[in-house]
Scaffold this motif. Sequence first.
Motif, PDB file in Angstrom:
ATOM      1  N   GLY A  70      16.816  25.813   5.967  1.00  0.00           N
ATOM      2  CA  GLY A  70      18.040  26.459   6.417  1.00  0.00           C
ATOM      3  C   GLY A  70      18.823  25.679   7.456  1.00  0.00           C
ATOM      4  O   GLY A  70      19.786  26.184   8.032  1.00  0.00           O
ATOM      5  N   TYR A  71      18.443  24.440   7.716  1.00  0.00           N
ATOM      6  CA  TYR A  71      19.132  23.622   8.730  1.00  0.00           C
ATOM      7  C   TYR A  71      20.601  23.420   8.373  1.00  0.00           C
ATOM      8  O   TYR A  71      21.487  23.752   9.168  1.00  0.00           O
ATOM      9  CB  TYR A  71      18.420  22.273   8.878  1.00  0.00           C
ATOM     10  N   SER A  72      20.872  22.945   7.164  1.00  0.00           N
ATOM     11  CA  SER A  72      22.282  22.721   6.782  1.00  0.00           C
ATOM     12  C   SER A  72      22.991  24.058   6.567  1.00  0.00           C
ATOM     13  O   SER A  72      24.206  24.161   6.783  1.00  0.00           O
ATOM     14  CB  SER A  72      22.368  21.849   5.531  1.00  0.00           C
ATOM     15  N   THR A  73      22.232  25.063   6.195  1.00  0.00           N
ATOM     16  CA  THR A  73      22.793  26.417   6.046  1.00  0.00           C
ATOM     17  C   THR A  73      23.383  26.881   7.380  1.00  0.00           C
ATOM     18  O   THR A  73      24.502  27.379   7.447  1.00  0.00           O
ATOM     19  CB  THR A  73      21.697  27.401   5.590  1.00  0.00           C
ATOM     20  N   VAL A  74      22.609  26.670   8.452  1.00  0.00           N
ATOM     21  CA  VAL A  74      23.076  27.053   9.795  1.00  0.00           C
ATOM     22  C   VAL A  74      24.257  26.186  10.210  1.00  0.00           C
ATOM     23  O   VAL A  74      25.267  26.684  10.733  1.00  0.00           O
ATOM     24  CB  VAL A  74      21.925  26.945  10.828  1.00  0.00           C
ATOM     25  N   ARG A  75      24.182  24.872   9.931  1.00  0.00           N
ATOM     26  CA  ARG A  75      25.288  23.976  10.307  1.00  0.00           C
ATOM     27  C   ARG A  75      26.586  24.420   9.656  1.00  0.00           C
ATOM     28  O   ARG A  75      27.626  24.472  10.292  1.00  0.00           O
ATOM     29  CB  ARG A  75      24.984  22.525   9.907  1.00  0.00           C
ATOM     30  N   ILE A  76      26.506  24.790   8.382  1.00  0.00           N
ATOM     31  CA  ILE A  76      27.721  25.171   7.643  1.00  0.00           C
ATOM     32  C   ILE A  76      28.178  26.574   8.071  1.00  0.00           C
ATOM     33  O   ILE A  76      29.332  26.773   8.448  1.00  0.00           O
ATOM     34  CB  ILE A  76      27.472  25.134   6.122  1.00  0.00           C
ATOM     35  N   VAL A  98      10.912  30.890   5.368  1.00  0.00           N
ATOM     36  CA  VAL A  98      11.171  30.169   6.627  1.00  0.00           C
ATOM     37  C   VAL A  98      12.676  30.122   6.883  1.00  0.00           C
ATOM     38  O   VAL A  98      13.144  30.437   7.976  1.00  0.00           O
ATOM     39  CB  VAL A  98      10.583  28.744   6.570  1.00  0.00           C
ATOM     40  N   ALA A  99      13.443  29.814   5.843  1.00  0.00           N
ATOM     41  CA  ALA A  99      14.904  29.689   6.006  1.00  0.00           C
ATOM     42  C   ALA A  99      15.523  31.002   6.482  1.00  0.00           C
ATOM     43  O   ALA A  99      16.391  31.022   7.355  1.00  0.00           O
ATOM     44  CB  ALA A  99      15.542  29.248   4.696  1.00  0.00           C
ATOM     45  N   ARG A 100      15.047  32.118   5.942  1.00  0.00           N
ATOM     46  CA  ARG A 100      15.579  33.429   6.362  1.00  0.00           C
ATOM     47  C   ARG A 100      15.383  33.610   7.867  1.00  0.00           C
ATOM     48  O   ARG A 100      16.270  34.105   8.563  1.00  0.00           O
ATOM     49  CB  ARG A 100      14.863  34.573   5.637  1.00  0.00           C
ATOM     50  N   GLN A 101      14.238  33.177   8.366  1.00  0.00           N
ATOM     51  CA  GLN A 101      13.961  33.351   9.800  1.00  0.00           C
ATOM     52  C   GLN A 101      14.773  32.388  10.649  1.00  0.00           C
ATOM     53  O   GLN A 101      15.250  32.744  11.730  1.00  0.00           O
ATOM     54  CB  GLN A 101      12.460  33.213  10.058  1.00  0.00           C
ATOM     55  N   VAL A 102      14.956  31.167  10.150  1.00  0.00           N
ATOM     56  CA  VAL A 102      15.775  30.193  10.879  1.00  0.00           C
ATOM     57  C   VAL A 102      17.223  30.684  10.955  1.00  0.00           C
ATOM     58  O   VAL A 102      17.844  30.683  12.015  1.00  0.00           O
ATOM     59  CB  VAL A 102      15.704  28.805  10.201  1.00  0.00           C
ATOM     60  N   ILE A 103      17.725  31.187   9.820  1.00  0.00           N
ATOM     61  CA  ILE A 103      19.103  31.709   9.761  1.00  0.00           C
ATOM     62  C   ILE A 103      19.223  32.935  10.681  1.00  0.00           C
ATOM     63  O   ILE A 103      20.211  33.110  11.387  1.00  0.00           O
ATOM     64  CB  ILE A 103      19.488  32.052   8.302  1.00  0.00           C
ATOM     65  N   GLY A 104      18.156  33.743  10.701  1.00  0.00           N
ATOM     66  CA  GLY A 104      18.129  34.932  11.570  1.00  0.00           C
ATOM     67  C   GLY A 104      18.156  34.554  13.035  1.00  0.00           C
ATOM     68  O   GLY A 104      18.852  35.147  13.849  1.00  0.00           O
ATOM     69  N   TRP A 105      17.384  33.523  13.409  1.00  0.00           N
ATOM     70  CA  TRP A 105      17.375  33.049  14.807  1.00  0.00           C
ATOM     71  C   TRP A 105      18.758  32.603  15.243  1.00  0.00           C
ATOM     72  O   TRP A 105      19.160  32.794  16.381  1.00  0.00           O
ATOM     73  CB  TRP A 105      16.364  31.922  14.991  1.00  0.00           C
ATOM     74  N   ALA A 106      19.493  32.019  14.288  1.00  0.00           N
ATOM     75  CA  ALA A 106      20.853  31.554  14.608  1.00  0.00           C
ATOM     76  C   ALA A 106      21.841  32.722  14.648  1.00  0.00           C
ATOM     77  O   ALA A 106      22.990  32.553  15.041  1.00  0.00           O
ATOM     78  CB  ALA A 106      21.290  30.519  13.574  1.00  0.00           C
ATOM     79  N   GLY A 107      21.402  33.895  14.204  1.00  0.00           N
ATOM     80  CA  GLY A 107      22.278  35.072  14.222  1.00  0.00           C
ATOM     81  C   GLY A 107      23.332  35.028  13.130  1.00  0.00           C
ATOM     82  O   GLY A 107      24.392  35.633  13.243  1.00  0.00           O
ATOM     83  N   LEU A 108      23.031  34.298  12.061  1.00  0.00           N
ATOM     84  CA  LEU A 108      24.029  34.080  10.996  1.00  0.00           C
ATOM     85  C   LEU A 108      23.677  34.801   9.697  1.00  0.00           C
ATOM     86  O   LEU A 108      24.273  34.538   8.657  1.00  0.00           O
ATOM     87  CB  LEU A 108      24.170  32.571  10.747  1.00  0.00           C
TER      88      LEU A 108
END
Length: 215
Positions: A70-76, A98-108
């Motif tokens: 989810g790194y580029s997902t958050v960047r975009i 993992v990506a769902r949690q990363v995106i969740g941490w970013a609040g996105l």
Amino acid sequence: TRKSRPQRLLKAVEGKATLGDPQSVITAIDHFCRHKEWAMNVGDEKGSILDSLVIELSPVNVLELGTYCGYSTVRIARLLPPGARFITLEFNPDYAAVARQVIGWAGLEDKVQLVEGASGDWIPRLREHFGVQMFDLVFLDHWKDQYLPDTKQLEECGLIQKGTVLLADNVICPGTPDYLKYVRNSPHYDSRYYRSHLEYTKVEDGLEKSVFLGF
Ligand SMILES: CCNc1ncnc2c1ncn2[C@@H]1O[C@H](/C=C/CNC(=O)c2cc(-c3ccc(F)cc3)cc(O)c2O)[C@@H](O)[C@H]1O
Ligand SMILES: [Mg+2]
């Protein structure tokens, strides 16, 4: 059993990032990948090129192929205008989790629809399932031999129209030769290479931006 690399990357985010702060999530992942364990995120150098293209394009409908962590997902997602719609496809359930949690941490989480499944299965269903007519931006970062077949399927489904921008990661390393030949030789695309480096290394890599000119 030992945690996977994406799970260790997620622990680094949870340990370092500030909840709801996308930049801190990006910084935490880049730090982990540069100083602890390399991982195949688009990274900070190519990520900055990605950022500038998203800002310039201000896309309303975005598709990402290959969410991974989810790194580029958050960047975009952090740069999208309100009301934009962002679909990201990931067929590995562990990576999706993992990506769902990363995106969740970013609040996105409200900006992103993470769809668990294979691009080949989902591309033909995006229109009727999500009511999307076409994509302004497609970010390709999944299996490199799938870039070309998926691009052709997107064309056939009418999801690529005049003005759609394809942005492909790794066109040099690991390389996507058949895709590159296609977009560079096709009269229907105006293609441009943004030279950079493989994430967190000095090895050459880059992004290819291809604008669809219409049939
Ligand atoms: C079956 C095709 N359809 C798919 N539909 C949905 N998700 C898919 C799909 N393919 C793959 N995925 C997912 O995308 C991700 C795959 C990404 C593949 N990326 C790479 O191989 C890659 C590899 C490198 C790299 C470069 C140099 C090296 F020495 C080693 C690795 C660098 C990168 O930036 C990369 O993107 C995974 O999360 C996978 O589960
Ligand atoms: Mg990549």
